[in-house]
Design an enzyme around this catalytic site. Structure first.
Site, mmCIF file in Angstrom:
data_model
loop_
_atom_site.group_PDB
_atom_site.id
_atom_site.type_symbol
_atom_site.label_atom_id
_atom_site.label_comp_id
_atom_site.label_asym_id
_atom_site.label_seq_id
_atom_site.Cartn_x
_atom_site.Cartn_y
_atom_site.Cartn_z
ATOM 1 N N THR A 1 46.341 37.703 35.839
ATOM 2 C CA THR A 1 44.982 36.879 34.875
ATOM 3 C C THR A 1 44.271 36.601 35.677
ATOM 4 O O THR A 1 43.997 36.869 37.028
ATOM 5 C CB THR A 1 45.805 35.155 34.141
ATOM 6 O OG1 THR A 1 45.003 34.533 34.534
ATOM 7 C CG2 THR A 1 46.587 34.611 36.459
ATOM 8 N N GLY A 2 43.263 36.638 34.480
ATOM 9 C CA GLY A 2 41.573 36.810 35.448
ATOM 10 C C GLY A 2 40.781 37.489 35.137
ATOM 11 O O GLY A 2 40.417 37.662 33.668
ATOM 12 N N THR A 3 39.538 37.928 35.756
ATOM 13 C CA THR A 3 38.796 39.114 34.737
ATOM 14 C C THR A 3 39.507 40.103 34.782
ATOM 15 O O THR A 3 38.827 41.278 35.287
ATOM 16 C CB THR A 3 37.719 38.830 36.239
ATOM 17 O OG1 THR A 3 38.198 39.359 37.346
ATOM 18 C CG2 THR A 3 37.309 38.125 35.651
ATOM 19 N N GLY A 4 39.856 39.792 33.587
ATOM 20 C CA GLY A 4 40.635 41.858 33.032
ATOM 21 C C GLY A 4 39.704 42.260 32.999
ATOM 22 O O GLY A 4 40.449 43.423 33.885
ATOM 23 N N ASP B 1 43.267 42.895 29.762
ATOM 24 C CA ASP B 1 43.925 43.943 30.587
ATOM 25 C C ASP B 1 45.224 43.419 30.687
ATOM 26 O O ASP B 1 46.889 44.026 30.505
ATOM 27 C CB ASP B 1 43.492 43.489 32.291
ATOM 28 C CG ASP B 1 43.817 42.109 32.362
ATOM 29 O OD1 ASP B 1 42.963 41.092 31.660
ATOM 30 O OD2 ASP B 1 44.589 41.485 33.611
ATOM 31 N N ARG C 1 37.077 44.047 21.643
ATOM 32 C CA ARG C 1 37.344 44.610 23.182
ATOM 33 C C ARG C 1 39.434 44.514 23.424
ATOM 34 O O ARG C 1 39.728 44.128 22.705
ATOM 35 C CB ARG C 1 36.586 43.344 24.234
ATOM 36 C CG ARG C 1 37.081 43.131 25.704
ATOM 37 C CD ARG C 1 37.499 42.126 25.721
ATOM 38 N NE ARG C 1 37.613 41.747 27.963
ATOM 39 C CZ ARG C 1 38.340 41.262 28.485
ATOM 40 N NH1 ARG C 1 39.395 40.432 27.503
ATOM 41 N NH2 ARG C 1 39.003 40.723 29.280
ATOM 42 N N VAL C 2 39.184 45.062 24.370
ATOM 43 C CA VAL C 2 40.208 45.431 24.824
ATOM 44 C C VAL C 2 41.192 44.349 26.310
ATOM 45 O O VAL C 2 39.925 44.919 26.909
ATOM 46 C CB VAL C 2 41.858 46.689 24.520
ATOM 47 C CG1 VAL C 2 42.760 46.586 25.573
ATOM 48 C CG2 VAL C 2 41.211 47.557 23.555
ATOM 49 N N THR D 1 44.938 32.610 29.501
ATOM 50 C CA THR D 1 46.213 33.410 29.955
ATOM 51 C C THR D 1 47.636 33.292 30.404
ATOM 52 O O THR D 1 47.605 32.622 30.681
ATOM 53 C CB THR D 1 45.329 34.738 30.334
ATOM 54 O OG1 THR D 1 44.446 35.463 29.632
ATOM 55 C CG2 THR D 1 46.668 36.264 30.815
HETATM 56 N N1 ASP Z 1 42.432 38.145 31.577
HETATM 57 C C1 ASP Z 1 42.033 37.611 30.872
HETATM 58 C C2 ASP Z 1 41.718 38.902 29.779
HETATM 59 O O1 ASP Z 1 40.306 39.321 30.598
HETATM 60 C C3 ASP Z 1 41.762 36.279 31.055
HETATM 61 C C4 ASP Z 1 42.654 36.052 31.917
HETATM 62 O O2 ASP Z 1 44.001 35.812 32.029
HETATM 63 O O3 ASP Z 1 42.319 34.209 31.216
HETATM 64 O O4 ASP Z 1 41.016 39.004 29.138
#
Ligand code: ASP
Length: 307
Positions: free
Chosen positions: A228-231, A208, A205-206, A177
């Site tokens: 960024t991360g586990t949305g 973050d 799926r939506v 992301t």
């Molecule tokens: N936050 C993003 C999502 O969950 C993934 C990411 O940050 O790499 O879609």
């Protein structure tokens, strides 16, 4: 371009995702390609700011550049969902107006961040998804449309094949992301974020990254943030809005980001945040192995890092 060209504070920070980035997975040439991509986006945003662009314009320019870079999971280079297609999400927020907008589930808009900006500036809703978002995009001739194959890359195809074999949804190892936060010469803040989501996510799926408060936030009085991360956990914890509230209560940017990331971790999440305030202070924190990131400002030269 020298970073000392203005005595007024201005700055841009960009990220290309946080995750299990193992430095030894990259050859020095590969690592350099990622660093170059991050530096190019930060530099484009910085040049725009020095020419008088608003923070919102500069953050959008930097994110658009990363969307066009196939190394990152946004725009071209987006990951595949479980049915083998791409659905793209993005959001932007203006710290002066304290107004943001997000788009989700796009399949033919080349630069989702531009549609989020148009929605913010010209639309009357805060979040548009799927077919309705595509129809809204049809109204703006300046917005580039592409066939869905435009987003394909070999790396993401391989990651999709791995998903089909393992049946596991993943936060991938390559660029992720993307996001940017900016402070302009007038002292205004803005944030922008864009993603292809997670490999193997369910269609519909939506993330973050589409949601103001979860993956993006900006308020001139506190800070601008991109996550960024586990949305799914960022959405549950409303992480960017929570970080903003911590700053509002007196925490420094670093303290607020750390507390927010600890909260995320306590709820099973991981990732990173980039943050900037109106004085030009900034923070780039993550609780993963690494985060693709770069910055440039009136007090700091162009610099990109991964771990
Ligand atoms: N936050 C993003 C999502 O969950 C993934 C990411 O940050 O790499 O879609």
């Amino acid at each position: 371009m020298s970073s000392a060209q203005s005595s007024k504070p201005w700055k841009i920070l960009v990220h290309g995702g946080a995750g299990a980035i193992q430095p030894d997975r990259f050859s020095p040439e590969e690592k350099q390609t990622y660093l170059n991509g991050l530096e190019q986006a930060a530099q484009l945003g910085a040049e725009a700011l020095l020419q008088g662009a608003t923070a919102l314009q500069a953050a959008t320019i930097a994110v658009r550049d990363l969307e066009d870079n196939p190394l990152f999971n946004a725009g071209r280079g987006a990951v595949y969902h479980s049915q083998g297609g791409h659905e793209l999400d993005a959001s932007v927020m203006c710290g002066l107006q304290q107004k943001g907008a997000g788009v989700s589930g796009l399949t033919r808009v080349k630069n989702p961040v531009e549609l989020a900006l148009i929605l913010l500036e010209k639309g009357s809703h805060s979040l548009l998804a799927g077919g309705g978002a595509e129809s809204f995009a049809d109204r703006w001739p300046q917005l580039k449309r592409v066939p869905p194959e435009h987003f394909n890359t070999d790396l993401r195809k391989r990651q999709y094949q791995e998903f089909l074999q393992k049946g596991q949804m993943s936060l991938d190892h390559g660029g992720q992301t993307v996001g940017a936060v900016a402070l302009d010469l007038l002292g205004n803040l803005a944030a922008a974020t864009s993603t292809g989501g997670l490999t193997g996510k369910l269609p519909g799926r939506v993330s973050d990254s589409a949601i103001v408060g979860a993956g993006t936030y900006a308020d001139n009085q506190t800070c601008a943030l991109s996550a960024t991360g586990t949305g799914d956990v960022f959405i549950q914890r409303n992480s960017c809005f929570y970080t903003h509230l911590l700053v509002k209560s007196g925490a420094s940017l670093s303290e607020a980001c750390q507390t927010s990331l600890d909260d995320l971790k306590a709820h099973g999440g991981s990732g990173g945040l980039i943050a900037i305030n109106a004085r030009g202070n900034s923070a780039m924190l993550f609780n993963t192995q690494g985060m693709f990131r770069a910055q440039m400002g009136w007090d700091s030269p162009l610099q990109a890092e991964i771990v």
